[in-house]
Design a protein around this motif. Structure first.
Motif, PDB file in Angstrom:
ATOM      1  N   GLY A 120      -6.453   8.098  -2.121  1.00  0.00           N
ATOM      2  CA  GLY A 120      -5.792   6.809  -2.303  1.00  0.00           C
ATOM      3  C   GLY A 120      -6.726   5.784  -2.906  1.00  0.00           C
ATOM      4  N   GLY A 139       0.795  -1.213   0.000  1.00  0.00           N
ATOM      5  CA  GLY A 139       0.000   0.000   0.000  1.00  0.00           C
ATOM      6  C   GLY A 139       0.824   1.257   0.000  1.00  0.00           C
ATOM      7  N   LEU A 140       0.161   2.342   0.365  1.00  0.00           N
ATOM      8  CA  LEU A 140       0.789   3.646   0.425  1.00  0.00           C
ATOM      9  C   LEU A 140       0.251   4.359   1.659  1.00  0.00           C
ATOM     10  CD1 LEU A 140       2.788   5.302  -1.279  1.00  0.00           C
ATOM     11  CD2 LEU A 140       0.842   6.324  -2.439  1.00  0.00           C
ATOM     12  N   GLU A 182      -0.860   4.066  -5.566  1.00  0.00           N
ATOM     13  CA  GLU A 182      -1.826   3.097  -5.056  1.00  0.00           C
ATOM     14  C   GLU A 182      -2.231   2.055  -6.087  1.00  0.00           C
ATOM     15  OE1 GLU A 182      -2.351   6.703  -2.357  1.00  0.00           O
ATOM     16  OE2 GLU A 182      -2.119   6.383  -4.532  1.00  0.00           O
ATOM     17  N   THR A 225      -9.385   0.239   3.154  1.00  0.00           N
ATOM     18  CA  THR A 225      -9.301   1.687   3.036  1.00  0.00           C
ATOM     19  C   THR A 225      -9.929   2.313   4.273  1.00  0.00           C
ATOM     20  OG1 THR A 225      -9.711   3.586   1.579  1.00  0.00           O
ATOM     21  CG2 THR A 225     -11.492   1.960   1.791  1.00  0.00           C
ATOM     22  N   ASP A 248       5.480  -0.626   0.852  1.00  0.00           N
ATOM     23  CA  ASP A 248       4.863   0.595   0.346  1.00  0.00           C
ATOM     24  C   ASP A 248       5.389   0.931  -1.039  1.00  0.00           C
ATOM     25  OD1 ASP A 248       7.296   1.047   1.854  1.00  0.00           O
ATOM     26  OD2 ASP A 248       6.946   3.204   1.626  1.00  0.00           O
ATOM     27  N   GLY A 260      -6.293   3.788  -6.370  1.00  0.00           N
ATOM     28  CA  GLY A 260      -6.266   2.330  -6.354  1.00  0.00           C
ATOM     29  C   GLY A 260      -7.386   1.686  -7.123  1.00  0.00           C
ATOM     30  N   VAL A 288      -5.096   1.359   1.012  1.00  0.00           N
ATOM     31  CA  VAL A 288      -5.103   2.667   0.354  1.00  0.00           C
ATOM     32  C   VAL A 288      -5.851   3.639   1.249  1.00  0.00           C
ATOM     33  CG1 VAL A 288      -4.927   1.734  -1.978  1.00  0.00           C
ATOM     34  CG2 VAL A 288      -7.183   2.081  -0.977  1.00  0.00           C
ATOM     35  N   CYS A 335      -8.789  -5.423  -0.086  1.00  0.00           N
ATOM     36  CA  CYS A 335      -8.358  -4.034  -0.075  1.00  0.00           C
ATOM     37  C   CYS A 335      -8.942  -3.354   1.154  1.00  0.00           C
ATOM     38  CB  CYS A 335      -8.822  -3.318  -1.339  1.00  0.00           C
ATOM     39  SG  CYS A 335      -8.249  -1.609  -1.450  1.00  0.00           S
TER      40      CYS A 335
END
Length: 594
Positions: A87, A34-35, A60, A109, A56, A91, A82, A107
């Motif tokens: 993000g 991820g970021l 994304e 978020t 990282d 993504g 993300v 995923c």
């Protein structure tokens, strides 16, 4: 308690982010791509404390696609993270690709605090759950930290069961930062034993055995849905003398077998050209009909005199495109095991062994470009010869990731030269360019014992070239090869085919001939080389792959000749009553020319 022992972080309370991370760890998650975003800090700290490795990326989209690449080489569940809205939006292409390519990723978020819903809060303009639903199997907002174990275990089961695919969980920031009330934790089935995979009906196995017993020219075609069933498939193939082909999207070459073709299923389209009979039975195992198998052209899967057995965990895929003689809804591994058991040690088959051997030999036939000059009239390297020298020099057992248009098909044709363990086409059903950077990242983390080769066109390289920085930060053994012809090769060659190659300017299909991908890569601390002489290629590829860490080659080639796949996809015809629709089947005119 039906859950797991909680691990309290030293010096602070257990938060929703901690419980989320511990739930993932308990379910087998070892890596999250991820970021960073401040919304996720409580979760990221939880991962650090519990021992989930955080990788990282620089974008994304690449992070979500890295999770895809990881699940292609590993059986372990995987997570992408993300941050809220920005993000998530970056993504989203990764989610869409994962949905199209049936990749079982989770995923995670975040979003603004629950009390700030519809309050024009920072990073709160898009309802991520609503936006994600069309491209996920399951999307849900968790509104209480104690619900983490129950919802996470449910989401992962959804991702991995039936037709696999991505799922998304949205954790508002206040849910992640809020302390957990241990007595209120909803464990759900987080500690339940794994469910059994779906298996075929007994009558379906009998029918498949009967078809195989009477076939003289059977073929097995495998896809991503069979990647965990290789041993059983090869056992079946060896017992019955049935050649096995992967698709141009996903071809696995381990474990090795005399029945495992080094070419992909596309070679079946050449049988009429070499005067070999076409298959009379095809077992389609864990792969879908459509673009990677010739669509409705029947170039790969014959329309006449060929039985089609389609095995897939998704019954909706059986018969979607082509008429199917036997459809079986089953996990491919369970199907192969059941059929092997049915056939026993001495299966009754009537296979034409000479035809099988001739078919397997096709992949070693000389290319029509073999006798072309190594340099074209432009002075640049011939793409066939340049790529052939690269592929012949790659370490055996490497993982090859293909990206771009003509660059990927030149490399795909020649990928068997390096005896790879796996070849993946990253563009997938959506045709998204640039995915290969994330795929290569995920593959390198998921299979660290193997070298990874990231093949890019110069067009696709422009999407996520900064991931070379990620490769260096984690010191990954990824060699990126940019096949550089200063053009969007498939675009400009397609335009030339349709509109004539009279040297008129072609709209939006050219790139700068002065771009130096090797210099950019050097600035990102990759070992680099720029190659425009054929004699330098093999030694340079060997040198860069022998080093620890990432490398990048800027390979200068011509955009001619046109690769045959471009010609085939454009579909030119002399029929005046057909309308050429590039990249799809042609359509009849609404009126006829006399």
């Amino acid at each position: 308690m039906s859950g797991f022992p909680l691990q309290y972080p030293p010096g602070r309370e257990l938060t929703g982010g901690d419980l989320l991370a511990q739930s993932l760890k308990h379910l087998g998650v070892e890596v999250a791509f991820g970021l960073h975003g401040g919304h996720l800090d409580a979760f990221l700290m939880g991962c650090e404390n519990i021992g989930i490795r955080l990788v990282d990326s620089r974008h994304e989209t690449a992070a979500v696609q890295a999770a895809e690449g990881y699940c292609r080489v590993s059986t372990k569940p995987v997570v992408a993270f993300v941050t809220a809205n920005s993000g998530f939006s970056n993504g989203f292409p990764g989610l869409a690709t994962a949905y199209g390519d049936r990749s079982p990723i989770l995923c995670i978020t975040s979003s603004p605090p629950l009390r700030d819903t519809e309050n024009n809060a920072l990073q709160g303009m898009i309802d991520q759950v609503v936006a994600a639903r069309p491209v996920t199997k399951f999307a849900h907002r968790v509104v209480a930290p104690e619900e983490c174990p129950r919802i996470v275990s449910h989401a992962l089961r959804v991702a991995q069961s039936g037709p696999p695919g991505p799922v998304l969980l949205d954790f508002p920031i206040d849910v992640l930062f809020t302390p957990v009330h241990a007595k209120l934790i909803a464990w759900g089935s987080i500690s339940s034993p794994r469910s059994y995979l779906p298996g075929p009906h007994e009558e379906a196995i009998e029918a498949a055995a009967e078809l195989l017993a009477t076939a003289k020219r059977p073929v097995i075609i495998t896809g991503t849905g069979s990647r965990n069933a290789r041993q059983g498939i090869l056992q079946l193939a060896e017992a019955c003398n049935v050649p096995v082909f992967g698709t141009s999207k996903f071809a696995s070459f381990t474990p090795k077998s005399a029945m495992l073709a080094s070419a992909t299923a596309g070679v079946l389209a050449t049988l009429p050209l070499v005067h070999l009979p076409r298959p009379d039975l095809i077992l389609l195992l864990g792969t879908r009909t459509g673009m990677f198998l010739g669509g409705r052209s029947h170039a790969i899967i014959p329309e006449q005199d060929c039985k089609l057995v389609h095995v897939d965990c998704d019954g909706g895929e059986v018969g979607r495109t082509l008429s199917t003689d036997l459809g079986i809804v089953s996990d491919v591994g369970v199907f192969a095991s059941s059929l092997n058991k049915k056939l026993g040690n001495s299966p009754e088959v009537q296979v034409d062994k000479s035809w099988v051997q001739a078919l397997l030999n096709l992949s070693s036939a000389e290319s029509p470009y073999e006798k072309d000059p190594e340099q074209t009239s432009s002075g640049r390297l011939h793409p066939y010869h340049a790529v052939e020298h690269v592929m012949s020099s790659i370490e055996p057992g490497s993982i090859i990731v293909l990206d771009g248009g003509e660059a990927s098909v030149w490399a795909g044709d020649l990928s068997s030269r390096c005896q790879p363990s796996l070849v993946m086409t990253a563009t997938g059903y959506l045709g998204c360019l640039g995915n290969g950077f994330g795929y290569a990242l995920g593959a390198a983390i998921g299979a660290p014992e193997r070298k990874v080769v990231n093949i890019q066109g110069d067009g696709s390289a422009g999407f996520h070239l900064m991931e070379l920085d990620t490769y260096k930060r984690f010191n990954l053994n990824i060699l990126t090869v940019v096949i550089n012809n200063s053009r969007w090769g498939m675009s400009i060659n397609g335009q030339d085919l349709v509109y004539g190659s009279d040297h008129l300017a072609r709209p939006v299909s050219s790139l700068s001939s002065g771009t130096r991908y090797d210099i950019v890569a050097e600035g990102l601390q990759n070992e680099t080389a720029r190659l425009d002489h054929i004699a330098d290629i093999k030694s340079t590829v060997s040198r860069l792959q022998s080093k620890t860490g990432p490398g990048c080659i800027d390979l200068i080639v011509d955009h001619k000749p046109v690769h045959p796949i471009t010609t085939a996809m454009v579909g030119l015809t002399d029929d005046p009553n057909s309308v050429v629709v590039p990249y799809y089947d042609n359509i009849p005119r609404s009126y006829y020319k006399s």
